[in-house]
Design a protein around this motif. Sequence first.
Motif, mmCIF file in Angstrom:
data_model
loop_
_atom_site.group_PDB
_atom_site.id
_atom_site.type_symbol
_atom_site.label_atom_id
_atom_site.label_comp_id
_atom_site.label_asym_id
_atom_site.label_seq_id
_atom_site.Cartn_x
_atom_site.Cartn_y
_atom_site.Cartn_z
ATOM 1 N N THR A 291 0.839 -1.197 0.000
ATOM 2 C CA THR A 291 0.000 0.000 0.000
ATOM 3 C C THR A 291 0.870 1.243 0.000
ATOM 4 O O THR A 291 2.016 1.216 0.452
ATOM 5 C CB THR A 291 -0.913 0.045 1.243
ATOM 6 O OG1 THR A 291 -0.094 0.150 2.416
ATOM 7 C CG2 THR A 291 -1.772 -1.203 1.347
ATOM 8 N N LEU A 292 0.314 2.309 -0.488
ATOM 9 C CA LEU A 292 0.966 3.609 -0.421
ATOM 10 C C LEU A 292 0.524 4.323 0.852
ATOM 11 O O LEU A 292 -0.553 4.035 1.389
ATOM 12 C CB LEU A 292 0.600 4.451 -1.648
ATOM 13 C CG LEU A 292 1.092 3.927 -2.998
ATOM 14 C CD1 LEU A 292 0.517 4.777 -4.125
ATOM 15 C CD2 LEU A 292 2.613 3.930 -3.058
ATOM 16 N N THR A 295 -3.400 5.264 2.157
ATOM 17 C CA THR A 295 -4.412 4.506 1.411
ATOM 18 C C THR A 295 -5.124 3.470 2.274
ATOM 19 O O THR A 295 -5.780 2.576 1.741
ATOM 20 C CB THR A 295 -3.766 3.810 0.198
ATOM 21 O OG1 THR A 295 -2.706 2.954 0.654
ATOM 22 C CG2 THR A 295 -3.215 4.830 -0.775
#
Length: 367
Positions: A291-292, A295
Motif C-alpha cells: 500500500t501507499l 491509502t
Amino acid sequence: MTPGDVDVAEPGVQAVHAATAERARLRAEAAELGGPSPLTAYRDVAAGGIDISRAHPGSLPQFITGRSTLLSNLFRDEVGLRGARLAADRITAKNTELRTVRGLDAVHLAVGLCTWRIGGVDYAAPMLLRPLAIRRHYADYELKLHGQFFLNPELVRIARDHFGISIDDARLAALAYQNGVFAPQPAIDMLRAATSSVDTFSVQPRMMVSTFADVGTAMARDAHDLDHPMLNALAGHAADRERVSAPGPQPSAAGPDDRAPASDNLLLDADNDQEQVLARIAAGHSLTVSTLPGTGGTQTVINAIGELVRAGKRVLVVSPRRSTLDGVRHRLSGIGLDGFAVSPASVRRDLVRAIGRNEKAAAPKLA
C-alpha cells in the motif's frame, strides 16, 4: 518427513533436512544482530556511558529513589558535567535510533561491573540493571529511574553454562535493598562469594548509565526451533514448498449493498478492495499487501485484528518501526479497544490497565 524416515543404504551417509543449512545460516545471522552484546561485552569507556559513581553524593538519594534529577545536579563540577553531557548526547542519540528502528528502550542504570576471562577472551557485564528515561531539558538533561532492579540475565546464563554456578537472581536483586533503602553492597558481596571459585571473575562497585540493548541473544534464542512449513519452503524443501504454494479456496466478500446491515462487523470502514483482503485473511491465506501511505494500510490492519480476534485467534503485530506500532495502538485506543494492544515489554502494565478499564466500564444501553 524427517531424516529418520529416510532409509539410507550406504554406510556413512547421513540424511539431513533440506532446510538444515539455511536454518544454521539464519541462527548465525540472528546471533550477530546488533553486534557484541553490552550485557556481556560492555565497553567501559567515558564516551559510552555516564559514570554515576562519580556523581555528587548529595544528589544520589533523589536519583536512586526514582525522582527526576538533572544531570547538572548529579555533576556539580564543570569538568565532570562536561563529560557527562557528551556521554548523554551519545546515549540519547543511540536510544532514539534503537527505539525508532528496533522498538527497544535500551537505557538503563547499571550497578556493579563484572569482569572475567574465558579462553583468553575478556568479558565485562553489568550486574544489576534498572530502566531509566533520559531526555533533554533545555541545556541540561533530566534522568528518571523506572521499575525495579533486576539481575543481568546473561550473567546468570554464563555463570550456569560456563562456570557451573547457580545464581538466585531474585534473591540477589532483593539484597540491593536494605529496609527499603538502596544499598547494593550486600548484592555485590553475594555475587563475589558465589563466583569465588573463578580466578578471573571480579565485581567492581560501579554505577553507569548507558544503552544495554541485547538484540542478538534474544533473536538466537527465538531461532532455536525453525521447523515451520513456510521457512522450510523458502529453504528449498520440496514438499513444504508444494504445500504452501497450493491454492486455497478463494473467499468472496459481499459488497456493502449486497449484505444485511447486521453483518457489518468491521471495526472501521473499509472499501471493496480492503474487504477482499480481509476475506482472504479470515480464510487463513498467507499474503502480502503493498500500500501507499494514506491509502488505508493501518485501517486494514485494525480490521484484520478485529476479525481474527472475533474468530478466537491470537494476533501478533510486528513492525520494523516503533511508530507504526504506536499508530496501531492509537487507532485501537480511538475506538475504545485499548485492551487489544498488549506489548511484551509492558505486558503487566497493559493488563492492569485493561482490567481497570473493564471494571469501570458501564453496560451498553441496547434498548
